[in-house]
Design an enzyme around this catalytic site. Structure first.
Site, PDB file in Angstrom:
ATOM      1  N   SER A  67       0.825  -1.207   0.000  1.00 13.58           N
ATOM      2  CA  SER A  67       0.000   0.000   0.000  1.00 13.58           C
ATOM      3  C   SER A  67       0.863   1.263   0.000  1.00 13.58           C
ATOM      4  O   SER A  67       2.006   1.261   0.453  1.00 13.58           O
ATOM      5  CB  SER A  67      -0.914   0.029   1.226  1.00 13.58           C
ATOM      6  OG  SER A  67      -1.758  -1.101   1.246  1.00 13.58           O
TER       7      SER A  67
HETATM    8  N1  SAH Z   1      -1.125  -4.884   4.225  1.00 13.14           N
HETATM    9  C1  SAH Z   1      -0.432  -5.101   2.974  1.00 13.14           C
HETATM   10  C2  SAH Z   1      -1.275  -4.676   1.782  1.00 13.14           C
HETATM   11  C3  SAH Z   1      -1.376  -5.779   0.809  1.00 13.14           C
HETATM   12  S1  SAH Z   1      -2.549  -5.637  -0.506  1.00 13.14           S
HETATM   13  C4  SAH Z   1       0.931  -4.435   2.977  1.00 13.14           C
HETATM   14  O1  SAH Z   1       1.263  -3.732   3.941  1.00 13.14           O
HETATM   15  O2  SAH Z   1       1.693  -4.620   2.040  1.00 13.14           O
HETATM   16  C5  SAH Z   1      -3.885  -6.672   0.098  1.00 13.14           C
HETATM   17  C6  SAH Z   1      -3.568  -8.109   0.420  1.00 13.14           C
HETATM   18  O3  SAH Z   1      -4.767  -8.705   0.875  1.00 13.14           O
HETATM   19  C7  SAH Z   1      -3.099  -8.958  -0.752  1.00 13.14           C
HETATM   20  O4  SAH Z   1      -1.873  -9.564  -0.426  1.00 13.14           O
HETATM   21  C8  SAH Z   1      -4.212  -9.998  -0.930  1.00 13.14           C
HETATM   22  O5  SAH Z   1      -3.742 -11.278  -1.355  1.00 13.14           O
HETATM   23  C9  SAH Z   1      -4.779 -10.059   0.473  1.00 13.14           C
HETATM   24  N2  SAH Z   1      -6.164 -10.561   0.561  1.00 13.14           N
HETATM   25  C10 SAH Z   1      -7.225 -10.334  -0.258  1.00 13.14           C
HETATM   26  N3  SAH Z   1      -8.332 -10.962   0.183  1.00 13.14           N
HETATM   27  C11 SAH Z   1      -7.971 -11.612   1.333  1.00 13.14           C
HETATM   28  C12 SAH Z   1      -8.669 -12.471   2.255  1.00 13.14           C
HETATM   29  N4  SAH Z   1      -9.956 -12.804   2.095  1.00 13.14           N
HETATM   30  N5  SAH Z   1      -7.980 -12.956   3.311  1.00 13.14           N
HETATM   31  C13 SAH Z   1      -6.662 -12.651   3.502  1.00 13.14           C
HETATM   32  N6  SAH Z   1      -5.951 -11.865   2.656  1.00 13.14           N
HETATM   33  C14 SAH Z   1      -6.603 -11.352   1.587  1.00 13.14           C
END
Ligand code: SAH
Length: 218
Positions: A67
């Site tokens: 993000s």
């Molecule tokens: N918090 C992260 C942001 C990652 S983007 C950071 O600091 O980099 C969002 C993430 O959510 C992705 O890796 C995606 O695979 C995950 N995601 C999407 N749906 C999800 C679910 N139902 N359960 C767990 N993770 C999920």
């Protein structure tokens, strides 16, 4: 083997990033301080080293993203993190958001649905620095009933709705920060579970996240 170094140049760029976040309206110094202490370039491919401190999102593996720092700061500020808080995070991704929470003294339980991203957490370079982050491979819609209840819940993917099981896993007085779909964008919401189990909903700015998907992916 990659060599991880946090040079004066990196530290200088990071300070500039923190100043930008302040200019954009982030006021919680505990959040700004945490971001100032974390080498974000460690979370990115070496090819992105020079631009790691720009205020923008970057691709990581599996079509997912780390993000934008502003988004991380914004969500963290809304969460009102206190040392010792037990926090559930949905969407581990690059582990940057989880590290910000751990740097602020929280105990973090983070869930990722993508197998490869979960596997990568085993080699997390700051594992020794943040032993309070616990990693789980699973579906964030289910939460972690075994470890509930949580003081705070943070969702870092675009949620189609507020997952009821995650509300159930919040302590009375607990808070959830969640971007909920409104067509092209998501509205950042903060949900408070009141001691009488009623919910208070506050709405904030619009953001754009990758989707929160149901089930695990191999
Ligand atoms: N918090 C992260 C942001 C990652 S983007 C950071 O600091 O980099 C969002 C993430 O959510 C992705 O890796 C995606 O695979 C995950 N995601 C999407 N749906 C999800 C679910 N139902 N359960 C767990 N993770 C999920």
């Amino acid at each position: 083997m990659r060599k991880f170094e946090d040079t004066y140049r990196h530290k200088g760029l990071r300070k500039k990033l923190v100043d930008q976040l302040r200019e954009k309206g982030i006021t919680d110094e505990t959040v700004l301080n945490a971001i100032n202490n974390i080498p974000r370039h460690f979370f990115l491919d070496t090819a992105l080293d020079n631009i790691a401190y720009e205020d923008r999102a970057f691709p990581i593996a599996e079509g997912q993203t780390i993000s934008q720092p502003y988004t991380v700061a914004y969500q963290t500020q809304l969460l009102q993190v206190k040392p010792g808080d037990k926090i559930l995070e949905i969407g581990t991704g690059s582990i940057f958001q989880a590290s910000v929470l751990a740097e602020m003294g929280a105990k973090v339980f983070t869930i990722e649905r993508q197998k490869l991203l979960f596997e990568k957490t085993k080699n997390f370079v700051l594992k020794g620095k943040y032993p309070t982050i616990k990693f789980f491979y699973g579906d964030g819609f289910e939460g972690l009933p075994t470890f509930a209840p949580f003081d705070k819940v943070i969702i870092t993917a675009a949620a189609p709705f507020i997952p009821p099981k995650l509300i159930e896993q919040m302590k009375p007085g607990g808070k959830m920060v969640i971007p909920v779909d409104e067509g092209e964008h998501q509205r950042m919401l903060r949900i408070t579970r009141n001691p009488d189990d009623s919910l208070t909903e506050e709405a904030f700015e619009n953001f754009s996240f990758v989707p929160m998907l149901a089930g695990k992916s191999r």
